[in-house]
Design an enzyme around this catalytic site. Structure first.
Site, PDB file in Angstrom:
ATOM      1  N   GLY A 291      31.199  40.604  38.651  1.00 24.98           N
ATOM      2  CA  GLY A 291      31.174  40.099  37.281  1.00 24.98           C
ATOM      3  C   GLY A 291      32.438  39.354  36.926  1.00 24.98           C
ATOM      4  CG  ASN A 292      32.563  36.506  34.213  1.00 27.08           C
ATOM      5  OD1 ASN A 292      32.714  36.624  33.011  1.00 27.08           O
ATOM      6  ND2 ASN A 292      31.438  36.047  34.768  1.00 27.08           N
ATOM      7  NE  ARG A 293      40.272  39.563  32.344  1.00 20.15           N
ATOM      8  CZ  ARG A 293      41.353  38.795  32.271  1.00 20.15           C
ATOM      9  NH1 ARG A 293      41.801  38.205  33.357  1.00 20.15           N
ATOM     10  NH2 ARG A 293      41.964  38.617  31.124  1.00 20.15           N
TER      11      ARG A 293
END
Ligand code: CTP
Length: 418
Positions: A219-221
């Site tokens: 995922g990412n932030r």
């Protein structure tokens, strides 16, 4: 001025709904009323028709002589395809009084009459003003149904406490004050002019998650804050806004419709389905560029391994795919999260390469802005040049983005008209 759709359910308090119409029209709002057949046993349709200046509907299959238009609108030339045109045109839908039975139906998605069907089809804010016997109000079933509705963004205008309709009965269950009902409606409708009335805006927000196994993901932030802020600003301009939300845990706005997705592929499918009907696309989501080539079934075990290699494959570029099918009257805005020097140049490259009208560039190497922050500071890149937007809240940056969209659309319209 705003458009209030009033749903009136049977009950003693139905007469107070007339006063809601009177106050709302006096305040300059356009009102249409839906009644259930039982409501007409308490207050006749003629009273609502006289006060709203428009036909009153009760039946899903009855023709609306006003063709779904509010008193401030010109009726369309042809009959609308759906009897739900009325709720599509409304800025908010207030169900007052709402009985325990209606609340139960709304909570469980039952649509057995026009009033409940309209609630199910409403993309505008829905407000529910209960009125009932105090024991029915206190019943755990009623309270659980209301909690469910609140969770879904329905605004509950609570009843007041005092003498109830039945003799000698006292408690909570009286319909809220009529002035409070009108105030609750006014709190959720766009104030002032609505320059984007009728415009359809599609926004993607958040960050996609690509499964590694049943419990883990790549995922990412991205928090979704920027996309959600743009959505709320567009709704305030009067636009019809849909957000495709990838894993966003933020509060939802009653004037915005949300489609939840997890992966890049799901985001693409949702965006493709919505795109043709979209006037403005703002692609704020951080979409994975790569995903695990194969997601393991179940949960990967660590035993017997010193290392684990993941093979990632490219995902489809959603924005480029949509841009390839775009029409000239659509406005496409992409985002470019860049790190350090050359950010604007990379943004300009994306503008051309992806076939966009604007790119919002933010330099995520700077502390306090960008991913998961409440503030942002961006450069808006268009064919006409670059515009630096100073550090501000994401709502302020959202307004600056929409101002550019407005300019781009005016230029396109001028060109089309020339
Ligand atoms: N985007 C997309 N689909 C993807 C990846 C990105 O639609 N699979 C969109 C993003 O929502 C954003 C824009 O494309 O609006 C820019 O994303 P970015 O990943 O920065 O662009 P790339 O062209 O992939 O460039 P980079 O090499 O910097 O990743």
């Amino acid at each position: 001025m705003a458009r209030l759709l009033l749903g009136v359910r049977g009950g003693i308090a139905a007469y107070k709904a007339l006063e809601v119409v009177r106050l709302a029209t006096k305040a300059g709002h356009a009102v249409r009323a839906i009644q259930t057949p039982t409501a007409q046993r308490f207050v006749g349709a003629a009273s609502f028709a006289a006060l709203t200046g428009a036909p009153v509907l009760t039946d899903e299959f009855e023709r609306d002589p006003a063709r779904g238009a509010f008193p401030d609108q010109d009726p369309p030339a042809h009959d609308p395809a759906s009897h739900l045109e009325l709720v599509r045109n409304a800025d908010a839908y207030l169900i007052a009084p709402a009985s325990a039975n209606t609340i139960a139906k709304l909570a469980h998605g039952l649509a057995d009459n026009l009033l409940t069907s309209a609630a199910l089809a409403a993309s505008c804010p829905v407000l529910v003003a209960p009125a009932m016997n105090h024991l029915m109000w206190e019943h755990p079933a009623t309270q659980a149904n209301l909690a469910l509705l609140r969770e879904r963004g329905v605004i509950v205008v609570p009843p007041t406490t005092g003498a109830l309709a039945t003799k000698h009965e006292w408690g909570t269950g009286r319909l809220a004050d009529v002035a409070d009902l009108v105030a609750a409606f006014e709190a959720v409708v766009p104030a002032g002019a609505r320059p984007w009335d009728g415009l359809k805006v599609l926004i993607t927000a958040g960050g996609t998650r690509e499964p590694i196994d049943a419990v883990r993901y790549v995922g990412n932030r991205s928090s979704g804050r920027m996309g959600f802020a743009v959505a709320e600003e567009a709704a305030a301009l009067g636009a019809q806004v849909t957000v495709i939300a990838a894993n966003v845990a933020l509060a939802r706005h009653p004037r915005v419709s949300y489609l939840d997705v997890e992966t890049a592929a799901q985001l693409r499918d949702a965006a493709v389905a919505e795109f043709a009907a979209t006037d403005v696309l703002v692609m704020a989501a951080a979409v994975a560029d790569f995903r695990p080539a194969a997601a393991h079934e179940g949960k990967l075990k660590k035993s017997g391994r010193d290392e684990l290699q993941l093979v990632l494959e490219r995902t489809e570029d959603v924005l480029s795919g949509l841009a390839a099918t775009r029409r000239a009257d659509q406005t496409l805005v992409g985002f470019a999260a860049e790190h350090g020097a050359g950010a604007v140049a990379y943004g300009r490259d994306k503008l051309v390469r992806k076939g966009l009208d604007a790119v919002v560039v933010n330099d995520v190497s700077q502390p306090g802005i960008g991913f998961d922050a409440t503030d942002n500071e961006v450069t808006l890149v268009t064919a006409a040049g670059d515009e630096a937007v100073p550090r501000g809240t994401k709502a302020e940056v959202g307004r600056a983005i929409l101002a550019v969209v407005d300019r781009l659309r005016a230029a396109t319209e001028a060109k089309a008209g020339a």
